[in-house]
Design a protein around this motif. Structure first.
Motif, PDB file in Angstrom:
ATOM      1  N   MET A   1       0.843  -1.191   0.000  1.00  0.00           N
ATOM      2  CA  MET A   1       0.000   0.000   0.000  1.00  0.00           C
ATOM      3  C   MET A   1       0.882   1.245   0.000  1.00  0.00           C
ATOM      4  SD  MET A   1      -2.961  -0.965   2.753  1.00  0.00           S
ATOM      5  CE  MET A   1      -1.809  -1.630   3.956  1.00  0.00           C
ATOM      6  N   GLN A   2       0.597   2.202  -0.856  1.00  0.00           N
ATOM      7  CA  GLN A   2       1.339   3.449  -0.903  1.00  0.00           C
ATOM      8  C   GLN A   2       0.344   4.595  -0.925  1.00  0.00           C
ATOM      9  OE1 GLN A   2       3.825   2.940  -4.312  1.00  0.00           O
ATOM     10  NE2 GLN A   2       5.346   1.760  -3.204  1.00  0.00           N
ATOM     11  N   GLU A   3       0.638   5.662  -0.209  1.00  0.00           N
ATOM     12  CA  GLU A   3      -0.337   6.730  -0.026  1.00  0.00           C
ATOM     13  C   GLU A   3      -0.274   7.799  -1.099  1.00  0.00           C
ATOM     14  OE1 GLU A   3      -0.025   7.869   4.228  1.00  0.00           O
ATOM     15  OE2 GLU A   3      -2.118   7.239   4.063  1.00  0.00           O
ATOM     16  N   SER A   4       0.829   7.928  -1.835  1.00  0.00           N
ATOM     17  CA  SER A   4       0.901   8.998  -2.811  1.00  0.00           C
ATOM     18  C   SER A   4       1.650   8.513  -4.042  1.00  0.00           C
ATOM     19  CB  SER A   4       1.593  10.220  -2.202  1.00  0.00           C
ATOM     20  OG  SER A   4       2.981   9.958  -2.081  1.00  0.00           O
ATOM     21  N   THR A   5       1.763   9.396  -5.004  1.00  0.00           N
ATOM     22  CA  THR A   5       2.463   9.056  -6.247  1.00  0.00           C
ATOM     23  C   THR A   5       3.695   9.920  -6.409  1.00  0.00           C
ATOM     24  OG1 THR A   5       1.036  10.595  -7.444  1.00  0.00           O
ATOM     25  CG2 THR A   5       0.368   8.265  -7.373  1.00  0.00           C
ATOM     26  N   ILE A   6       4.348  10.298  -5.335  1.00  0.00           N
ATOM     27  CA  ILE A   6       5.545  11.118  -5.417  1.00  0.00           C
ATOM     28  C   ILE A   6       6.628  10.381  -6.194  1.00  0.00           C
ATOM     29  CG2 ILE A   6       5.077  12.372  -3.300  1.00  0.00           C
ATOM     30  CD1 ILE A   6       6.962  10.521  -1.851  1.00  0.00           C
ATOM     31  N   ASP A   7       7.543  11.152  -6.744  1.00  0.00           N
ATOM     32  CA  ASP A   7       8.613  10.589  -7.557  1.00  0.00           C
ATOM     33  C   ASP A   7       9.475   9.646  -6.719  1.00  0.00           C
ATOM     34  OD1 ASP A   7      10.604   9.997  -9.285  1.00  0.00           O
ATOM     35  OD2 ASP A   7      11.488  12.010  -9.328  1.00  0.00           O
ATOM     36  N   ARG A   8       9.564   8.409  -7.141  1.00  0.00           N
ATOM     37  CA  ARG A   8      10.321   7.413  -6.384  1.00  0.00           C
ATOM     38  C   ARG A   8      11.597   6.995  -7.109  1.00  0.00           C
ATOM     39  NH1 ARG A   8       6.819   5.453  -2.485  1.00  0.00           N
ATOM     40  NH2 ARG A   8       4.731   6.312  -2.725  1.00  0.00           N
ATOM     41  N   SER A   9      11.987   7.779  -8.088  1.00  0.00           N
ATOM     42  CA  SER A   9      13.115   7.375  -8.909  1.00  0.00           C
ATOM     43  C   SER A   9      14.413   7.275  -8.124  1.00  0.00           C
ATOM     44  CB  SER A   9      13.283   8.349 -10.077  1.00  0.00           C
ATOM     45  OG  SER A   9      13.507   9.657  -9.598  1.00  0.00           O
ATOM     46  N   CYS A  10      14.522   8.000  -7.017  1.00  0.00           N
ATOM     47  CA  CYS A  10      15.772   7.948  -6.243  1.00  0.00           C
ATOM     48  C   CYS A  10      15.842   6.713  -5.362  1.00  0.00           C
ATOM     49  CB  CYS A  10      15.915   9.202  -5.388  1.00  0.00           C
ATOM     50  SG  CYS A  10      14.662   9.335  -4.124  1.00  0.00           S
ATOM     51  N   GLY A  11      14.720   6.002  -5.182  1.00  0.00           N
ATOM     52  CA  GLY A  11      14.724   4.832  -4.305  1.00  0.00           C
ATOM     53  C   GLY A  11      14.728   5.258  -2.853  1.00  0.00           C
ATOM     54  N   PRO A  12      14.413   4.319  -1.951  1.00  0.00           N
ATOM     55  CA  PRO A  12      14.344   4.657  -0.525  1.00  0.00           C
ATOM     56  C   PRO A  12      15.633   5.236   0.026  1.00  0.00           C
ATOM     57  CG  PRO A  12      13.335   2.531  -0.924  1.00  0.00           C
ATOM     58  CD  PRO A  12      13.998   2.937  -2.210  1.00  0.00           C
ATOM     59  N   SER A  13      16.774   4.750  -0.429  1.00  0.00           N
ATOM     60  CA  SER A  13      18.033   5.239   0.130  1.00  0.00           C
ATOM     61  C   SER A  13      18.399   6.626  -0.378  1.00  0.00           C
ATOM     62  CB  SER A  13      19.164   4.266  -0.203  1.00  0.00           C
ATOM     63  OG  SER A  13      19.331   4.167  -1.607  1.00  0.00           O
ATOM     64  N   GLY A  14      17.726   7.085  -1.424  1.00  0.00           N
ATOM     65  CA  GLY A  14      18.051   8.415  -1.952  1.00  0.00           C
ATOM     66  C   GLY A  14      16.960   9.429  -1.719  1.00  0.00           C
ATOM     67  N   CYS A  15      16.046   9.122  -0.801  1.00  0.00           N
ATOM     68  CA  CYS A  15      14.917  10.017  -0.564  1.00  0.00           C
ATOM     69  C   CYS A  15      15.393  11.393  -0.105  1.00  0.00           C
ATOM     70  CB  CYS A  15      14.004   9.429   0.514  1.00  0.00           C
ATOM     71  SG  CYS A  15      13.251   7.880   0.046  1.00  0.00           S
ATOM     72  N   GLU A  16      14.746  12.421  -0.630  1.00  0.00           N
ATOM     73  CA  GLU A  16      15.051  13.779  -0.189  1.00  0.00           C
ATOM     74  C   GLU A  16      14.407  14.009   1.179  1.00  0.00           C
ATOM     75  OE1 GLU A  16      17.019  15.782  -1.658  1.00  0.00           O
ATOM     76  OE2 GLU A  16      17.306  14.492  -3.394  1.00  0.00           O
ATOM     77  N   VAL A  17      14.994  14.917   1.952  1.00  0.00           N
ATOM     78  CA  VAL A  17      14.455  15.239   3.264  1.00  0.00           C
ATOM     79  C   VAL A  17      13.025  15.719   3.146  1.00  0.00           C
ATOM     80  CG1 VAL A  17      14.672  16.812   5.229  1.00  0.00           C
ATOM     81  CG2 VAL A  17      16.711  15.751   4.239  1.00  0.00           C
ATOM     82  N   SER A  18      12.725  16.433   2.068  1.00  0.00           N
ATOM     83  CA  SER A  18      11.384  16.987   1.913  1.00  0.00           C
ATOM     84  C   SER A  18      10.307  15.896   1.805  1.00  0.00           C
ATOM     85  CB  SER A  18      11.317  17.882   0.676  1.00  0.00           C
ATOM     86  OG  SER A  18      11.641  17.141  -0.473  1.00  0.00           O
ATOM     87  N   TRP A  19      10.731  14.650   1.553  1.00  0.00           N
ATOM     88  CA  TRP A  19       9.749  13.573   1.501  1.00  0.00           C
ATOM     89  C   TRP A  19       9.151  13.311   2.872  1.00  0.00           C
ATOM     90  CZ3 TRP A  19      10.827   8.879  -2.104  1.00  0.00           C
ATOM     91  CH2 TRP A  19      11.009   9.340  -3.412  1.00  0.00           C
ATOM     92  N   LEU A  20       9.875  13.618   3.906  1.00  0.00           N
ATOM     93  CA  LEU A  20       9.351  13.384   5.251  1.00  0.00           C
ATOM     94  C   LEU A  20       8.287  14.422   5.548  1.00  0.00           C
ATOM     95  CD1 LEU A  20      12.665  12.627   7.174  1.00  0.00           C
ATOM     96  CD2 LEU A  20      11.158  11.031   5.962  1.00  0.00           C
ATOM     97  N   SER A  21       7.148  13.958   5.976  1.00  0.00           N
ATOM     98  CA  SER A  21       6.008  14.867   6.126  1.00  0.00           C
ATOM     99  C   SER A  21       5.702  15.242   7.565  1.00  0.00           C
ATOM    100  CB  SER A  21       4.765  14.214   5.503  1.00  0.00           C
ATOM    101  OG  SER A  21       4.467  12.993   6.168  1.00  0.00           O
ATOM    102  N   SER A  22       6.412  14.655   8.517  1.00  0.00           N
ATOM    103  CA  SER A  22       6.086  14.900   9.921  1.00  0.00           C
ATOM    104  C   SER A  22       6.471  16.315  10.343  1.00  0.00           C
ATOM    105  CB  SER A  22       6.802  13.886  10.813  1.00  0.00           C
ATOM    106  OG  SER A  22       6.398  12.575  10.495  1.00  0.00           O
ATOM    107  N   GLN A  23       5.818  16.786  11.383  1.00  0.00           N
ATOM    108  CA  GLN A  23       6.083  18.115  11.909  1.00  0.00           C
ATOM    109  C   GLN A  23       7.504  18.218  12.452  1.00  0.00           C
ATOM    110  OE1 GLN A  23       3.619  19.084  15.261  1.00  0.00           O
ATOM    111  NE2 GLN A  23       4.301  21.220  15.360  1.00  0.00           N
ATOM    112  N   ARG A  24       8.174  19.334  12.147  1.00  0.00           N
ATOM    113  CA  ARG A  24       9.519  19.587  12.678  1.00  0.00           C
ATOM    114  C   ARG A  24       9.418  20.472  13.914  1.00  0.00           C
ATOM    115  NH1 ARG A  24       9.232  17.194   7.602  1.00  0.00           N
ATOM    116  NH2 ARG A  24      11.289  17.115   6.577  1.00  0.00           N
ATOM    117  N   LEU A  25      10.245  20.148  14.897  1.00  0.00           N
ATOM    118  CA  LEU A  25      10.291  20.939  16.119  1.00  0.00           C
ATOM    119  C   LEU A  25      11.730  21.315  16.416  1.00  0.00           C
ATOM    120  CD1 LEU A  25       7.922  18.832  18.424  1.00  0.00           C
ATOM    121  CD2 LEU A  25       7.345  20.930  17.197  1.00  0.00           C
ATOM    122  N   GLU A  26      11.953  22.518  16.939  1.00  0.00           N
ATOM    123  CA  GLU A  26      13.261  22.938  17.405  1.00  0.00           C
ATOM    124  C   GLU A  26      13.392  22.544  18.875  1.00  0.00           C
ATOM    125  OE1 GLU A  26      15.713  24.217  15.695  1.00  0.00           O
ATOM    126  OE2 GLU A  26      14.589  24.352  13.803  1.00  0.00           O
TER     127      GLU A  26
END
Length: 369
Positions: A1-26
């Motif tokens: 099951m996958q929730e979106s159709t974002i570009d997966r060409s980089c593979g899991p090991s090459g995912c950009e940080v922006s792929w992470l959707s969780s809230q960032r906290l300082e």
């Protein structure tokens, strides 16, 4: 099951940080500051937590071999959507090794199988918790315990891996003691989980997962109401030993008798006892049959109100016997533990659930779904 159709060409090991959707906290770099923040936010279990920085979460996602937005399941009671990213965050906080991510992903997928009935496990008055039992070579690469002290006390990765699942139930599933979780007593396994490997090399029978249709790396999740030690110094044959173990399992206050939906139970045998039993019962089916016959009581063993209760629910056979479980194959047998002999371990469940076994998928397989 996958929730979106974002570009997966980089593979899991090459995912950009922006792929992470969780809230960032300082947060403050001081670990105690994060522990305080997490505790006040309700994310913790009282033990120290590792801050889930983006770098750490990305490393865990990459180790999973899956993409961060892949949905692993919807966790009750809050119906939280558990993606690989959300699981990775909790695994980081728990202190689990990144290499455990494939196992953790599979364990979550097994937990949401309707047969396990995770909603009941997470909300019941019982002290039940999904235990994770592991087969295959991954036992060695993760250094999971299978020998002496395998259910607790051995230094290694198992407590942190189990804790990752428990934090996931808390933070994604929304399991809250006293609110939607009505467990009267709870149990230590609700903090560190239960993660144990089978000592396949010392078993006289095929591995548990293989007997359930899965070869190689696999997890079996099974709802455990704690652990019950069964000791003996007198039995000198497998036949006598199975009788002793079976009779010990069938105590009248177990949920298997309380439940009228039918139950399973699990027995962990240390290698010396497994070898002794296998001399009289070479096949696992014969062993389960012997345990099943012994795990029973005549109806007059029970107090009067309980006799009526069992009779009304069809738990008494034509010979007036109440078996702990309905069929021999509902007694799961696994070999693990030390060579000190003298003990077996019983793990009851609480009734309307069934163990679920899943293969730990290879990276290329998991990316196809």
């Amino acid at each position: 099951m996958q929730e979106s159709t974002i570009d997966r060409s980089c593979g899991p090991s090459g995912c950009e940080v922006s792929w992470l959707s969780s809230q960032r906290l300082e947060i403050d770099a001081d670990p105690s500051a994060f522990a305080k923040l997490a505790t006040e936010a309700g994310w913790g279990d009282g033990l120290p937590l590792i801050p889930p920085t983006e770098e750490r979460v990305r490393a865990f996602v990459a180790a999973s071999g899956r993409f961060p937005d892949q949905l692993l399941g919807v966790l009750p009671p809050r119906d939280g959507r558990c993606t690989v990213e959300k699981l990775a965050i909790n695994a980081v906080m728990a202190g689990a090794p990144a290499e455990a991510m494939p196992l953790l992903c599979t364990a979550i997928e097994a937990c949401v199988d309707p047969a396990l009935d995770l909603f009941s496990l997470n909300t019941t008055t019982s002290s039940v918790v999904p235990g994770v039992f592991v087969n295959g070579p991954i036992r060695h690469s993760l250094e999971l315990p299978m020998e002496a002290g395998c259910f607790g006390g051995v230094p290694g990765t198992a407590p942190a891996i189990g804790r990752a699942l428990r934090l996931t139930m808390r933070n994604i599933g929304g399991q809250k003691i006293g609110e939607n979780s009505k467990s009267v007593f709870g149990q230590p396994g609700r903090v560190t989980g239960i993660v144990v490997a089978e000592w396949e090399e010392r078993s006289p029978w095929a591995p548990l997962a293989e007997r359930r249709g899965v070869t190689g790396d696999a997890v079996t999740v099974y709802g455990c109401i704690g652990t019950m030690d069964i000791a003996d110094v007198a039995a000198d044959t497998g036949r006598t030993l199975t009788e002793l173990i079976g009779k010990s399992l069938a105590y009248p206050g177990t949920n298997a008798y309380v439940s009228h939906w039918g139950a399973e139970t699990m027995v962990c045998l240390a290698p010396p006892w497994a070898d002794l039993i296998a001399k009289d019962f070479p096949t696992i089916e014969d062993t389960q049959e012997a345990l099943w016959h012994a795990a029973a009581h005549p109806i007059d063993f029970f107090p009067e109100p309980h006799r009526a209760w069992l009779e009304e629910r069809g738990r008494i056979d034509a010979q007036g016997i109440a078996h702990l479980v309905e069929r021999p194959d509902e007694i799961l047998v696994m070999v693990c533990g030390g060579l000190g002999n003298l003990h077996a371990l019983g793990l009851h469940n609480f009734g309307p659930t069934r163990a679920v076994t899943r293969a730990i998928r290879a990276e290329e397989d998991s990316n196809e779904t």
